[in-house]
Design a protein around this motif. Structure first.
Motif, PDB file in Angstrom:
ATOM      1  N   GLU A 140       0.928  -1.400  -0.058  1.00 54.16           N
ATOM      2  CA  GLU A 140      -0.002  -0.053  -0.082  1.00 54.16           C
ATOM      3  C   GLU A 140       0.756   1.210  -0.072  1.00 54.16           C
ATOM      4  O   GLU A 140       1.979   1.117   0.522  1.00 54.16           O
ATOM      5  CB  GLU A 140      -0.814  -0.001   1.338  1.00 54.16           C
ATOM      6  N   ILE A 141       0.427   2.245  -0.648  1.00 55.95           N
ATOM      7  CA  ILE A 141       1.158   3.463  -0.834  1.00 55.95           C
ATOM      8  C   ILE A 141       0.488   4.659   0.088  1.00 55.95           C
ATOM      9  O   ILE A 141      -0.684   4.763   0.056  1.00 55.95           O
ATOM     10  CB  ILE A 141       1.399   4.122  -2.192  1.00 55.95           C
ATOM     11  N   SER A 142       1.112   5.347   0.763  1.00 53.45           N
ATOM     12  CA  SER A 142       0.644   6.631   1.273  1.00 53.45           C
ATOM     13  C   SER A 142       1.229   7.628   0.789  1.00 53.45           C
ATOM     14  O   SER A 142       2.686   7.704   0.340  1.00 53.45           O
ATOM     15  CB  SER A 142       0.766   6.601   2.910  1.00 53.45           C
ATOM     16  N   VAL A 143       0.775   9.101   0.472  1.00 55.49           N
ATOM     17  CA  VAL A 143       1.256  10.028   0.136  1.00 55.49           C
ATOM     18  C   VAL A 143       1.118  11.229   1.038  1.00 55.49           C
ATOM     19  O   VAL A 143       0.229  11.544   1.562  1.00 55.49           O
ATOM     20  CB  VAL A 143       0.651  10.481  -1.456  1.00 55.49           C
ATOM     21  N   LYS A 144       2.195  11.932   1.107  1.00 54.73           N
ATOM     22  CA  LYS A 144       2.426  13.275   1.817  1.00 54.73           C
ATOM     23  C   LYS A 144       2.758  14.490   0.902  1.00 54.73           C
ATOM     24  O   LYS A 144       3.826  14.124   0.156  1.00 54.73           O
ATOM     25  CB  LYS A 144       3.329  12.766   2.890  1.00 54.73           C
ATOM     26  N   LYS A 157       0.804   2.953   8.656  1.00 57.66           N
ATOM     27  CA  LYS A 157       1.852   2.254   8.866  1.00 57.66           C
ATOM     28  C   LYS A 157       1.834   1.099   7.936  1.00 57.66           C
ATOM     29  O   LYS A 157       0.831   0.859   7.250  1.00 57.66           O
ATOM     30  CB  LYS A 157       1.744   1.411  10.336  1.00 57.66           C
ATOM     31  N   ASN A 158       2.765   0.669   7.775  1.00 56.88           N
ATOM     32  CA  ASN A 158       3.096  -0.693   6.752  1.00 56.88           C
ATOM     33  C   ASN A 158       2.881  -0.096   5.207  1.00 56.88           C
ATOM     34  O   ASN A 158       2.130  -0.887   4.600  1.00 56.88           O
ATOM     35  CB  ASN A 158       2.389  -1.683   7.176  1.00 56.88           C
ATOM     36  N   THR A 159       3.084   0.960   4.981  1.00 60.68           N
ATOM     37  CA  THR A 159       3.107   1.424   3.676  1.00 60.68           C
ATOM     38  C   THR A 159       4.394   1.955   3.084  1.00 60.68           C
ATOM     39  O   THR A 159       5.311   2.429   3.965  1.00 60.68           O
ATOM     40  CB  THR A 159       1.873   2.711   3.571  1.00 60.68           C
ATOM     41  N   LEU A 160       4.686   2.432   1.881  1.00 62.43           N
ATOM     42  CA  LEU A 160       5.732   2.913   1.215  1.00 62.43           C
ATOM     43  C   LEU A 160       5.048   4.421   1.240  1.00 62.43           C
ATOM     44  O   LEU A 160       4.002   4.726   0.424  1.00 62.43           O
ATOM     45  CB  LEU A 160       5.894   2.406   0.032  1.00 62.43           C
ATOM     46  N   LEU A 161       5.629   5.394   1.935  1.00 60.29           N
ATOM     47  CA  LEU A 161       5.188   6.759   1.973  1.00 60.29           C
ATOM     48  C   LEU A 161       6.164   7.488   0.739  1.00 60.29           C
ATOM     49  O   LEU A 161       7.306   7.573   0.802  1.00 60.29           O
ATOM     50  CB  LEU A 161       5.700   7.408   3.245  1.00 60.29           C
TER      51      LEU A 161
END
Length: 169
Positions: A140-144, A157-161
């Motif tokens: 899963e990807i998170s984006v900032k 947690k447990n994501t590629l940011l």
């Protein structure tokens, strides 16, 4: 202290992703220690600023301290607080606030909601490489973007940011 998930997804070939990135992109391992050392001190300042938080090396800082935990509260919970947060928060703050500091400083707190890999892409092909890598490996990807999500939506947690702070074009 070491992160409880040190080596997160060490079964994956992260070097393969790195080899597809532009020279100005960077993929870094992060941990609770980065959050504690880079982000937590800013909240002891009389007027913490998001600008000071955005430029921290790990790219993990959020606009409010407790956004680093699920449901924005550091009380340890294995189930995301769904059955306890609203009633318990008042007790935690008003009746017995003595546990708060310990919860915040505990690197094994199961409620931590921080990514353990952060990619700073600088060009579109870096983002494409990350998305393809994530898709191939079921990540899963998170984006900032700027870190202004007051709900902490950019951290999971447990994501590629993907921290877009250094994206240029």
């Amino acid at each position: 202290s070491a992160s409880p998930v040190s080596g997160w997804r060490s079964d994956l070939d992260w070097a393969a992703l790195t080899s597809k990135l532009s020279p100005s992109a960077s993929l870094i391992d992060t941990s609770y220690d980065n959050y504690k050392d880079e982000c937590v001190p800013e909240f002891s300042e009389p007027s913490p600023t998001n600008h000071a938080l955005i430029d921290q090396p790990s790219g993990m800082c959020l606009p409010h301290l407790y956004l680093g935990w699920e449901m924005s509260w550091p009380r340890p919970s294995e189930n995301g607080h769904l059955n306890q947060i609203y009633d318990q928060i008042f007790t935690d703050i008003l009746v017995d606030p003595s546990n708060l500091e310990g919860w915040v400083l505990d690197p094994t707190n199961p409620s931590l909601n921080l990514p353990y890999k952060v990619l700073f892409p600088s060009i579109a092909s870096d983002v494409v490489a990350a998305v393809n890598f994530a898709k191939e490996h079921g990540l899963e990807i998170s984006v900032k973007n700027s870190g202004h999500s007051y709900q902490g939506a950019s951290s999971k947690k447990n994501t590629l940011l993907l921290n877009m702070n250094r994206y240029t074009h």
